[in-house]
Design an enzyme around this catalytic site. Structure first.
Site, PDB file in Angstrom:
ATOM      1  N   ASP A 132       4.041   0.485  13.022  1.00 39.74           N
ATOM      2  CA  ASP A 132       4.121  -0.920  12.655  1.00 39.74           C
ATOM      3  C   ASP A 132       2.731  -1.491  12.998  1.00 39.74           C
ATOM      4  OD1 ASP A 132       5.251  -3.544  12.225  1.00 39.74           O
ATOM      5  OD2 ASP A 132       5.389  -3.750  14.405  1.00 39.74           O
ATOM      6  N   LEU A 133       2.373  -2.638  12.442  1.00 36.23           N
ATOM      7  CA  LEU A 133       1.055  -3.223  12.750  1.00 36.23           C
ATOM      8  C   LEU A 133       1.146  -4.296  13.840  1.00 36.23           C
ATOM      9  CD1 LEU A 133      -1.978  -3.708  12.143  1.00 36.23           C
ATOM     10  CD2 LEU A 133      -1.242  -5.309  10.357  1.00 36.23           C
ATOM     11  N   ASP A 134       1.788  -5.393  13.469  1.00 36.97           N
ATOM     12  CA  ASP A 134       1.777  -6.548  14.351  1.00 36.97           C
ATOM     13  C   ASP A 134       2.657  -6.298  15.575  1.00 36.97           C
ATOM     14  OD1 ASP A 134       1.329  -9.064  15.298  1.00 36.97           O
ATOM     15  OD2 ASP A 134       2.877  -9.995  14.081  1.00 36.97           O
ATOM     16  N   THR A 163      -1.133 -10.161  16.156  1.00 33.28           N
ATOM     17  CA  THR A 163      -1.379 -11.330  15.318  1.00 33.28           C
ATOM     18  C   THR A 163      -0.163 -12.274  15.317  1.00 33.28           C
ATOM     19  OG1 THR A 163      -0.839  -9.836  13.515  1.00 33.28           O
ATOM     20  CG2 THR A 163      -3.139 -10.440  13.747  1.00 33.28           C
ATOM     21  N   LYS A 173       9.697 -11.856  14.188  1.00 36.86           N
ATOM     22  CA  LYS A 173       8.848 -10.657  14.265  1.00 36.86           C
ATOM     23  C   LYS A 173       9.381  -9.543  13.371  1.00 36.86           C
ATOM     24  CE  LYS A 173       6.475 -11.368  18.584  1.00 36.86           C
ATOM     25  NZ  LYS A 173       6.221 -10.896  19.955  1.00 36.86           N
ATOM     26  N   LYS A 211      12.513  -4.835   6.495  1.00 36.61           N
ATOM     27  CA  LYS A 211      13.152  -4.406   7.738  1.00 36.61           C
ATOM     28  C   LYS A 211      14.264  -5.407   8.077  1.00 36.61           C
ATOM     29  CE  LYS A 211       8.579  -2.901   9.308  1.00 36.61           C
ATOM     30  NZ  LYS A 211       7.451  -3.183  10.232  1.00 36.61           N
ATOM     31  N   SER A 224       4.032  -1.644   7.725  1.00 33.17           N
ATOM     32  CA  SER A 224       4.083  -3.042   8.166  1.00 33.17           C
ATOM     33  C   SER A 224       4.737  -3.907   7.104  1.00 33.17           C
ATOM     34  CB  SER A 224       2.661  -3.545   8.421  1.00 33.17           C
ATOM     35  OG  SER A 224       2.639  -4.948   8.563  1.00 33.17           O
ATOM     36  N   ALA A 225       5.409  -4.962   7.552  1.00 30.45           N
ATOM     37  CA  ALA A 225       5.995  -5.929   6.610  1.00 30.45           C
ATOM     38  C   ALA A 225       4.938  -6.876   6.072  1.00 30.45           C
ATOM     39  CB  ALA A 225       7.083  -6.732   7.312  1.00 30.45           C
ATOM     40  N   GLU A 229       7.505   0.803  16.859  1.00 27.71           N
ATOM     41  CA  GLU A 229       7.826  -0.594  16.523  1.00 27.71           C
ATOM     42  C   GLU A 229       7.908  -1.480  17.771  1.00 27.71           C
ATOM     43  OE1 GLU A 229       8.602  -3.018  14.564  1.00 27.71           O
ATOM     44  OE2 GLU A 229       8.544  -2.127  12.581  1.00 27.71           O
ATOM     45  N   ASP A 230       7.675  -2.775  17.574  1.00 24.60           N
ATOM     46  CA  ASP A 230       7.864  -3.736  18.669  1.00 24.60           C
ATOM     47  C   ASP A 230       9.032  -4.686  18.395  1.00 24.60           C
ATOM     48  OD1 ASP A 230       6.441  -5.070  16.550  1.00 24.60           O
ATOM     49  OD2 ASP A 230       6.182  -6.734  17.943  1.00 24.60           O
TER      50      ASP A 230
END
Ligand code: B16
Ligand code: MG
Length: 218
Positions: free
Chosen positions: A10-12, A18, A46, A148, A117-118, A172-173
Site C-alpha cells: 500500500d502507499l499511504d 500523506t 484511510k 478496498k 494503492s487506492a 497495509e496500514d
C-alpha cells in the site's frame, strides 16, 4: 527466498504518510459544505478511494442526497486539486523509516515488488519520493473498479508481476486494506497500533520493524 515471491505495498501509511494532506484537503471541502470532522473520523477514510471518501463525509453531515453526481464529481475534483497542491513538496525525506532499505533488500533477494494503492496520485507520489525504480508495477487506481476492502487492486498487482496470490505478501496500514489482502488469498502484514488490524497475519507497530528478516521468517 521464503515461500513468497512478491511483496505488494500500500502507499499511504506504509511508504509515506500523506494522510495528513488528505485530511487537510477533505476538511476544507467539508467546511465549505458545512460538515465538520476530526482526525478520528479521518481514520475511517484511510484506504478508501476518493468518491467513497466523499460519500462518507456527506453521510456524516446528512447531505448524501443533496447533490447531483456532477456536483459530487466537482467536489472530489476540488479536493484533489487542493491535495495535489499540498503534496508538491513531497521529497525523499518523506519516506517512512526503514522502507528504502527494505525495498533494496527485497530487490537484492529477488522478490517482485508492486504497489496496490487506492490513490490516483500514487505514481506522482512515488516519483517525488524517488522510489519508482524499485517497483516492477504500480497499479493505476483509475483502472480499479471495486475499491478496498475488495481484493481487486491486490489481485491486479499480483497478476501484473506474474506471481500467484498465495505467493504474495501484502502490506497495509488500513483495516479495509488488510481485508482486501486476506480476500485476495495473500499473507497480510499490517503496520500500526490500531486494534482494528488484528485480522492481519502479523501486525508490526511501525515501518522500522519491516525488514527482510521478517519476510524470510514467515
Ligand atoms: P486519491 P492508499 C488512499 O491511499 C488513501 O489512504 C486515502 O485516504 C485516499 O482517499 C485514497 O488513497 C485515494 O486517493 O484521492 O489520491 O486518488 O492508502 O490506498 O495508498
Ligand atoms: Mg494506506
Amino acid at each position: 527466498m521464503s515461500r513468497f515471491e512478491a511483496v505488494i505495498f500500500d502507499l499511504d501509511g506504509v511508504i509515506t504518510d500523506t494522510a495528513e494532506y488528505h485530511y487537510l484537503a477533505w476538511k476544507q471541502l467539508g467546511t465549505e459544505l458545512g460538515i465538520s470532522f476530526d482526525r478520528e473520523f479521518n481514520e475511517t477514510l484511510k484506504g478508501v478511494d476518493r468518491m467513497g471518501s466523499l460519500e462518507r463525509i456527506l453521510e456524516l453531515g446528512g447531505r448524501q442526497d443533496d447533490f447531483t453526481v456532477e456536483e459530487k464529481e466537482a467536489f472530489a475534483t476540488k479536493k484533489n486539486e487542493h491535495y495535489v497542491s499540498l503534496i508538491q513538496d513531497v521529497s525523499p525525506a518523506d519516506i517512512l523509516p526503514g522502507i528504502e532499505q527494505f525495498l533494496k533488500d527485497l530487490r537484492v533477494a529477488g522478490y517482485k515488488i508492486a504497489m496496490a494503492s487506492a490513490s490516483k496520485n500514487a505514481f506522482a507520489v512515488t516519483n517525488s519520493l524517488g522510489l519508482n525504480d524499485y517497483f516492477d508495477h504500480i497499479v493505476d487506481a483509475a483502472t480499479v473498479v471495486k475499491s478496498k476492502p475488495d481484493p481487486e487492486v491486490f489481485l491486479k498487482a499480483a497478476e501484473a508481476v506474474g506471481v500467484r496470490p498465495d505467493k504474495c505478501i501484502g502490506i497495509e496500514d488500513a483495516a479495509a486494506g488488510v481485508t482486501a489482502i486476506n480476500d485476495a488469498g495473500m499473507y497480510a502484514i499490517a503496520i500500526g497500533a490500531d486494534e482494528g488490524l488484528s485480522h492481519a497475519n502479523i501486525v508490526l507497530r511501525s515501518t522500522e520493524s519491516l525488514t527482510i528478516d521478517v519476510v524470510r521468517g514467515i
